[in-house]
Scaffold this active site. Structure first.
Site, short mmCIF file in Angstrom:
data_model
loop_
_atom_site.label_atom_id
_atom_site.label_comp_id
_atom_site.label_asym_id
_atom_site.label_seq_id
_atom_site.Cartn_x
_atom_site.Cartn_y
_atom_site.Cartn_z
N ASP A 65 117.15 -40.06 4.59
CA ASP A 65 118.43 -39.98 3.89
C ASP A 65 118.53 -38.71 3.04
O ASP A 65 117.55 -37.96 2.91
CB ASP A 65 118.63 -41.23 3.01
CG ASP A 65 117.38 -41.62 2.22
OD1 ASP A 65 116.47 -40.78 2.07
OD2 ASP A 65 117.32 -42.75 1.75
N ASN A 134 117.20 -53.80 -4.91
CA ASN A 134 118.26 -54.66 -4.36
C ASN A 134 118.10 -54.87 -2.85
O ASN A 134 119.02 -55.33 -2.19
CB ASN A 134 119.64 -54.08 -4.68
CG ASN A 134 119.89 -52.74 -4.00
OD1 ASN A 134 119.00 -52.21 -3.32
ND2 ASN A 134 121.08 -52.20 -4.15
N HIS A 136 117.56 -52.49 -0.56
CA HIS A 136 118.02 -51.43 0.33
C HIS A 136 116.86 -50.73 1.02
O HIS A 136 115.75 -50.68 0.50
CB HIS A 136 118.97 -50.44 -0.38
CG HIS A 136 118.34 -49.42 -1.27
ND1 HIS A 136 118.77 -49.21 -2.56
CD2 HIS A 136 117.34 -48.53 -1.06
CE1 HIS A 136 118.06 -48.23 -3.09
NE2 HIS A 136 117.19 -47.80 -2.21
N GLU A 141 122.76 -49.89 1.56
CA GLU A 141 122.94 -50.83 0.46
C GLU A 141 123.36 -52.20 0.99
O GLU A 141 123.78 -52.32 2.15
CB GLU A 141 124.02 -50.28 -0.48
CG GLU A 141 123.66 -48.96 -1.15
CD GLU A 141 122.62 -49.10 -2.26
OE1 GLU A 141 121.77 -50.02 -2.20
OE2 GLU A 141 122.65 -48.28 -3.19
#
Ligand code: GLP
Length: 255
Positions: A65, A134, A136, A141
């Site tokens: 990313d 979370n 990811h 996400e």
């Protein structure tokens, strides 16, 4: 899914370096990740390179990313980070270290080009992954398409807060990112997920024992045929299947 539990973060790094070095010796295409978690693994691979135990001269790398809007030379761009932390310290050919173009005029077109470049290269042999608190992976996400390609995503407030430690303030964290999609990641031949520290325990339990759901993007690992998850005891502390613990301190890894 093989889950290996090590007593310390260093144990996680050593086990991950063993697996990645095997792939490097075969001139593999490595999927690399940024974040703090893989740093110990990169340090160990650099040490082994300096000791003449492994070479990356025949390897290619694709990053997961990149932040939209950060120039390659920006010290928080992942283009810069992976070189600073790993590839420039070993014999990686810099021209074969690829990442999404965060400064492209058209980030959506840049995402499609990156997806195609991975396909044209023959694909990633082993993809190193960390996990966000979370759930990811990469920058997929909660809510990400379970089969999506490389795309532009918007960071969750939790991720902006988590990553603000690398910037002067949360306001400096880019809101948009380019990330390999969950579909892109799933095409890699082998997924190697690392997690350390108590702060990752809930996310690790969700990825391994929760439902396969877009609300925990890392749970897509459950649908991949070859996954190795290596955690320290703190990150593995919310796993309930005690069978995992038979791997604690085991030296021989399932390959
Ligand atoms: C970032 C990266 C992810 C990384 C995650 C966890 O947002 N895009 O690839 O896995 O955060 O980072 P850390 O290892 O620092 O906890």
């Amino acid at each position: 899914m093989d889950i290996l539990i090590r007593s310390t973060p260093d144990g996680v790094s050593l086990a991950a370096a063993d697996i990645l070095a095997d792939y490097a010796r075969r001139g593999a295409t490595l999927g690399l990740a940024t974040g703090s978690t893989p740093l110990g693994t990169y340090r160990e691979l650099i040490r082994r390179y300096q000791a003449g135990e492994v070479s990356f001269a025949d390897c290619t790398a694709f990053l997961l990313d990149e932040y939209v809007g950060l120039a390659p030379e920006h010290e928080q761009s992942y283009h810069h980070t992976i070189r600073h932390e790993f590839t420039s310290h070993v014999d990686f050919d810099d021209a074969r270290v690829f990442s999404p173009d965060g400064t492209a005029d058209n980030p959506w077109a840049a995402a499609a080009e990156y997806e195609q470049a991975i396909i044209d290269s023959g694909g990633v042999d082993i993809q190193l992954l960390g996990i966000g608190t979370n759930g990811h992976i990469g920058f997929n996400e909660p809510g990400a398409a379970l089969d999506g390609p490389t795309h532009v995503d918007t960071l969750h407030p939790q991720t902006i807060s988590d990553n603000s430690r690398f910037f002067d303030s949360a306001a400096d964290v880019p809101i948009h990112v380019l990330t390999q999609g969950l579909g892109t990641i799933k095409r890699a031949g082998h997924l190697l997920m690392l997690a350390t520290g108590e702060g990752k325990a809930t996310a690790v339990a969700a990825l391994a024992e929760g439902p396969l759901t877009t609300m925990c993007p890392a749970s897509v690992l459950q649908s991949h045929p070859r996954v190795t998850v290596i955690v320290d005891e703190a990150a593995g502390s919310k796993l309930h299947n005690i069978d995992y613990h038979r791997f604690v301190e085991a030296n021989a890894l399932p390959r």
